[in-house]
Design an enzyme around this catalytic site. Structure first.
Site, mmCIF file in Angstrom:
data_model
loop_
_atom_site.group_PDB
_atom_site.id
_atom_site.type_symbol
_atom_site.label_atom_id
_atom_site.label_comp_id
_atom_site.label_asym_id
_atom_site.label_seq_id
_atom_site.Cartn_x
_atom_site.Cartn_y
_atom_site.Cartn_z
ATOM 1 N N SER A 105 0.822 -1.206 0.000
ATOM 2 C CA SER A 105 0.000 0.000 0.000
ATOM 3 C C SER A 105 0.859 1.260 0.000
ATOM 4 O O SER A 105 1.892 1.337 0.669
ATOM 5 C CB SER A 105 -0.947 -0.032 1.202
ATOM 6 N N LYS A 106 0.394 2.225 -0.779
ATOM 7 C CA LYS A 106 1.121 3.482 -0.929
ATOM 8 C C LYS A 106 1.263 4.187 0.416
ATOM 9 O O LYS A 106 2.285 4.783 0.730
ATOM 10 C CB LYS A 106 0.311 4.350 -1.902
ATOM 11 N N ARG A 107 0.210 4.086 1.204
ATOM 12 C CA ARG A 107 0.178 4.794 2.486
ATOM 13 C C ARG A 107 1.058 4.105 3.537
ATOM 14 O O ARG A 107 1.788 4.747 4.279
ATOM 15 C CB ARG A 107 -1.274 4.861 2.965
ATOM 16 N N LYS A 108 0.985 2.768 3.576
ATOM 17 C CA LYS A 108 1.655 2.052 4.676
ATOM 18 C C LYS A 108 3.085 1.614 4.360
ATOM 19 O O LYS A 108 3.874 1.404 5.281
ATOM 20 C CB LYS A 108 0.849 0.792 5.025
ATOM 21 N N LEU A 154 7.075 0.575 -1.463
ATOM 22 C CA LEU A 154 6.309 0.461 -2.707
ATOM 23 C C LEU A 154 6.812 1.462 -3.749
ATOM 24 O O LEU A 154 6.801 1.202 -4.944
ATOM 25 C CB LEU A 154 4.814 0.695 -2.422
#
Ligand code: GLU
Length: 578
Positions: free
Chosen positions: A293-296, A300
């Site tokens: 995930s981009k956020r976590k 990535l």
């Protein structure tokens, strides 16, 4: 219904006859079997591991077959566009040696451009107009609110959502209704008039997933938005046809749209490229596996690998390990061969979610970096430092000979076994910091302050730069014995209670004083690299540091004596302001 008149009303103007485009973008003149592949990112500025995953596959397939890899920019969604994004894509992929033959900002053959979808509006509109003329596309005047209400109604009834069948309200508008809406100035989109039936399923060969079953499409998808710009679906069909793509390798999130694409290619009368749907990269998160995930997950983003200074070949080796099931075996047999010699095939790509594990990548990195010569390592670290390092780190490279000696020692070059301590350029540069910058902090000394001060002082007196390793160690042993530490390990082991410690502890005290660290490669060699003056400065600094640090609470007569003695012997104090 007069479709021709309707098409002219919806998309006015003269467009070239369709075979004009067929001639303008002829089939490519390539040897048999040569694949034309592409990368088609949206210019959002975020280029990620999934892009690299697809890029490596596309690049290998194109270039191994003597074909072409091109870069197309899917910029139909202006809201997501970020300045400099295209350059960022090219730069990020260039780091991993992914070279495009043509495409946006590449400067290769321009025959099949323009490469930005925004520059291709005329082609899309010509083909949308054609679909309206043959009754395969129609205007839809439904508002956002109406579409939302429709979706809610379908969801409540547990039906497939979308604009299809009886729900495709505008599909059956009469000519009068359409013109009335147009006269009233209502905004509209153009939708495909689907002829498919999802109950009917066809066998389909996916180059990665193998034989799968794909239902027919019945969704009247939007092909041209109200601003006259096509959707991904439509642009994909037109562009991959006229850019003469032979194989589309893309993320498996597009598999669900495949029925739409199949129908679009058929409606447009284009022969389809072959497809391979690439599995997603997953991460183990506790008990569960989830998509990166981009956020976590900072890992990535491809930016992460450049900033950390991952060695490009290591990342590529790991990606290839994940991409092709037979790569690992080949790599074990050919650990030093150029990666391009591996026979990459779409058929050997993973069919379902692949686990991405940063620890595995780090192991591969350590291994790959340990194969470099000191000169290669220096060049790698330097290029990283020039872009991402601090001013201090950039200066590490001023003295090439010193850097060569540091790396030779730290990598164990010429020794019995190569060391594998380096993972990334940032970590390696931090690792070698103590050769170039005096320690600010010290790991814990393995003895009390009095012993520490005495040992450091005696070392300063005995130290001669010209001593060879043996003579140097002889002196360390003497200092050990003089302070109640066993000079020989075997004596200490036989009777530990009789000693404060062993010569190893004494060496550790010196090591921490010189480098700040309890664990380093050979200390005599470190001192040779640092040079006599620097060694003296550092030991003295540590001495003051120890004395000052403990002085307040732990003032003892022994310490006071030791310090007096030291001051009598050592005149040059580090900095008068202390
Ligand atoms: N623009 C699409 C994306 O970034 C491209 C998908 C494709 O490769 O066709 O996901």
């Amino acid at each position: 219904m007069d479709y021709k008149a309707l098409a002219e009303r919806l998309i006015p103007g003269n467009y070239p006859a369709l075979d004009h485009y067929e001639k303008k973008y002829p089939p490519r003149d390539l040897p048999k079997g040569a694949e034309v592949t592409r990368l088609a990112p949206s210019p959002t500025g975020f280029i990620h591991l999934g892009n690299l995953f697809a890029a490596i596959a596309n690049e290998r397939i194109a270039h191994r077959s003597g074909g072409v890899l091109y870069l197309r920019i899917e910029d139909t969604d202006l809201k997501r566009k970020v300045d400099g994004a295209v350059e960022a894509v090219i730069k990020a992929l260039d780091y991993f040696d992914i070279k495009f033959d043509e495409g946006a900002e590449i400067g290769g053959d321009e025959t099949y451009g323009p490469w930005y979808q925004r520059g291709r509006a005329e082609i899309y509109r010509a083909f949308v107009k054609h679909l309206i003329e043959i009754g395969r596309a129609y205007p839809c005047f439904c508002t956002e609110e109406e579409l939302t209400a429709l979706r809610e109604e379908q969801t409540a009834r547990k039906e497939v959502t979308g604009y299809y069948g009886k729900y495709a309200r505008c599909r059956d508008l009469t000519e009068e209704e359409i013109y009335a809406n147009l006269d009233a100035g209502k905004p509209f989109v153009i939708r495909l008039k689907s002829l498919g039936n999802p109950e009917i399923k066809h066998k389909f060969h996916d180059e990665i997933k193998g034989d799968i079953t794909v239902p027919e499409n019945d969704q009247d998808v939007v092909i041209l938005k109200s601003d006259g710009i096509p959707t991904y679906h439509f642009a994909h069909a037109v562009d991959d046809h006229f850019m003469r793509t032979t194989l589309v390798i893309r993320g498996e999130e597009w598999l669900a749209s495949l029925p739409i694409h199949i129908e679009l290619f058929d409606a447009l009368g284009f022969s389809r490229p072959r497809y391979g749907h690439n599995c997603s990269l997953m991460k183990q998160d506790g008990e569960t596996r989830r998509k990166l995930s981009k956020r976590k997950d900072p890992e990535l983003s491809l930016e992460f690998y450049r900033k950390e200074g991952y060695f490009a070949r290591a990342v590529k080796v790991y990606m290839l390990t994940l991409l092709n099931s037979n790569f690992e075996e080949w790599y074990q047999k050919n650990p030093d061969a150029p990666l391009d010699e591996f026979k990459f095939t779409a058929a050997k790509m993973s069919k379902s979610g692949t686990l991405f594990d940063l620890d595995k990548l780090n192991d591969i990195s350590k291994n790959e970096l340990s194969k470099l010569s000191a000169e290669e390592m220096a060049a790698f670290l330097k290029s990283w430092a020039e872009e991402f390092g601090s001013e201090a780190q950039k200066a590490y490279f001023n003295d090439e000979e010193k850097m060569r000696r540091v790396l030779t020692l730290c990598m164990g070059i010429g020794g019995k076994k190569r060391r594998k301590d380096f993972t990334t350029a940032s970590q390696a540069t931090e690792f070698i910091k103590y050769f170039f910058e005096r320690p600010e902090t010290y790991e814990n000394f393995p003895c009390g302050q009095t012993d520490c001060v005495c040992i450091l002082r005696q070392f300063l007196e005995a130290y001669r730069y010209g001593d060879d390793a043996q003579a140097w160690f002889g002196k360390v042993k003497e200092i050990a014995a003089a302070n109640g530490f066993a000079a020989e390990m075997k004596d200490y082991k036989a009777d530990p209670a009789s000693y404060k410690g062993s010569v190893a502890d004494v060496a550790e005290i010196l090591r921490i004083a010189a480098t700040g660290k309890a664990n380093t490669p050979d200390l005599w060699t470190i001192m040779q690299i640092l040079g006599e003056d620097e060694v003296r400065e550092r030991i003295l600094k540590a001495l003051w540091e120890v004395a000052e640090h403990w002085w307040g609470e732990n003032q003892t007569p022994e310490l006071e004596n030791a310090l007096d003695e030291m001051i009598a012997h050592v005149t040059d104090k580090p900095g008068e302001d202390r």
